[in-house]
Motif scaffolding. Structure first.
Motif: not given
Length: 344
Positions: A163, A166-167, A169-170, A193, A211, A215-216, A219
């Motif tokens: 997670l 991914d955060y 990258q976001l 986060m 946050q 992030t989800r 994804r």
């Protein structure tokens, strides 16, 4: 003579070696990292060192995106004494990292985040890649010093580690679009986060929920885009691809009109982008099928409802040279990484 508008968005500090002579490129890159790291090119090939660093400074932290050839990075005992900055660096590499610190040697897989402290000696070696780094000052995250130090020098794996990856990258995708006043609010969200992922407890998880939800959602969006043309794309498949439960998926997309509506929206956006690209030689039917629309009439109706124009009208406008394209942003330069780090 009119003055061109200033570029919008949160502007990074930029270093690029592309405009330099090949024999000057490594020296210029070393100059940016001077007194923070020593650098070695494991296998110099005489072709130069094409690299780019984009660095966004925030209050008490910074975000960096680096694209570079294979590199060996060292923070020696002499450098620690000479420049005693002791921030943490949270890194997400696109290639495997071989890391050596006083705790020993470890291999960090590509796509797995890890933390190091700049207050210690370290050697990091990796092949050519693009990597993201969050620099976190001890003053800004003093309350989290113990857990962050304990998490150093090892891969952050598991659900929360993924997670966090991914955060990051976001963040890299979103931060160039932020206005300065929005960027000013970002450090608090990042700190929440990081705290929730490094040392989770109910309070920290609750504080970072916004946050985590964003992030989800990113994804889920990535999973949809990777399977746009699949007739098997369904809530069940999305749950498996995005690592989320069915109830969580429906809650995430409730504000988007539901799962089916969100899938259709991304499919329509992808088809519009393809038809707006005058270099895309596929027929409209081929674009529609690649984006998951297998009924041409249904595609045309949905497209017109969404965009107020037919697919053929969008294609014709692109071929006539009227399609809109994003402009690349540029930003100010800076003398060295050490000055950027000291500003936290």
């Amino acid at each position: 003579m009119s003055t061109p508008p200033a570029p919008r968005g949160f502007q990074p500090v930029i270093l690029r070696t592309h405009g330099l002579r090949p024999d000057e490129q490594v020296a210029a890159w070393r100059g940016w990292f001077d007194s923070v790291f020593d650098l070695e090119q494991p296998e110099p090939d005489g072709a130069g060192f094409l690299a780019e660093s984009l660095a966004w400074p925030l209050a008490g932290m910074g975000i960096s995106q680096v694209t570079a050839p294979g590199l060996r990075v060292m923070r020696t005992r002499q450098l620690v004494r000479r420049n005693p900055v002791d921030h943490w660096s949270l890194t997400l590499g696109g290639a495997e990292t071989q890391l050596q610190t006083p705790r020993g040697r470890v291999r960090i897989p590509a796509g797995v985040p890890f933390i190091v402290s700049l207050g210690q000696e370290l050697v990091s070696e990796r092949d050519a890649d693009q990597r993201l780094q969050l620099y976190l000052s001890r003053d800004r995250l003093e309350a989290l010093a113990g857990p962050l130090d304990a998490a150093c020098d090892m891969p952050l794996q598991g659900m929360l580690g993924q997670l966090l990856a991914d955060y990051m990258q976001l963040l890299a995708r979103r931060i160039p679009q932020l206005e300065p006043e929005e960027a000013a609010r970002l450090p608090e969200a990042i700190a929440a986060m990081v705290a929730a992922c490094v040392q989770p407890n109910p309070d920290r998880l609750a504080l970072a929920e916004g946050q985590m939800e964003a992030t989800r959602l990113a994804r889920v969006r990535r999973a949809i885009r990777a399977h746009l043309g699949s007739a098997r794309l369904s809530p069940q498949l999305l749950c498996r691809l995005a690592g989320t439960s069915r109830s969580q998926l429906y809650r995430l997309l409730e504000g988007e009109g539901g799962v089916a509506r969100y899938i259709q929206k991304l499919r329509l956006e992808a088809s519009h982008a393809a038809l707006s690209d005058d270099r895309d030689g596929r027929s409209i039917a081929q674009v529609a099928e690649a984006c998951g629309f297998h009924d041409p009439s249904a595609f045309s109706r949905a497209f017109r409802r969404e965009f107020g124009a037919t697919p053929s009208e969008v294609r014709a406008a692109a071929l006539a040279g009227h399609a809109m394209r994003p402009l690349a942003l540029d930003g100010p330069s800076a003398p060295a990484l050490r000055d950027w780090l000291r500003a936290f």
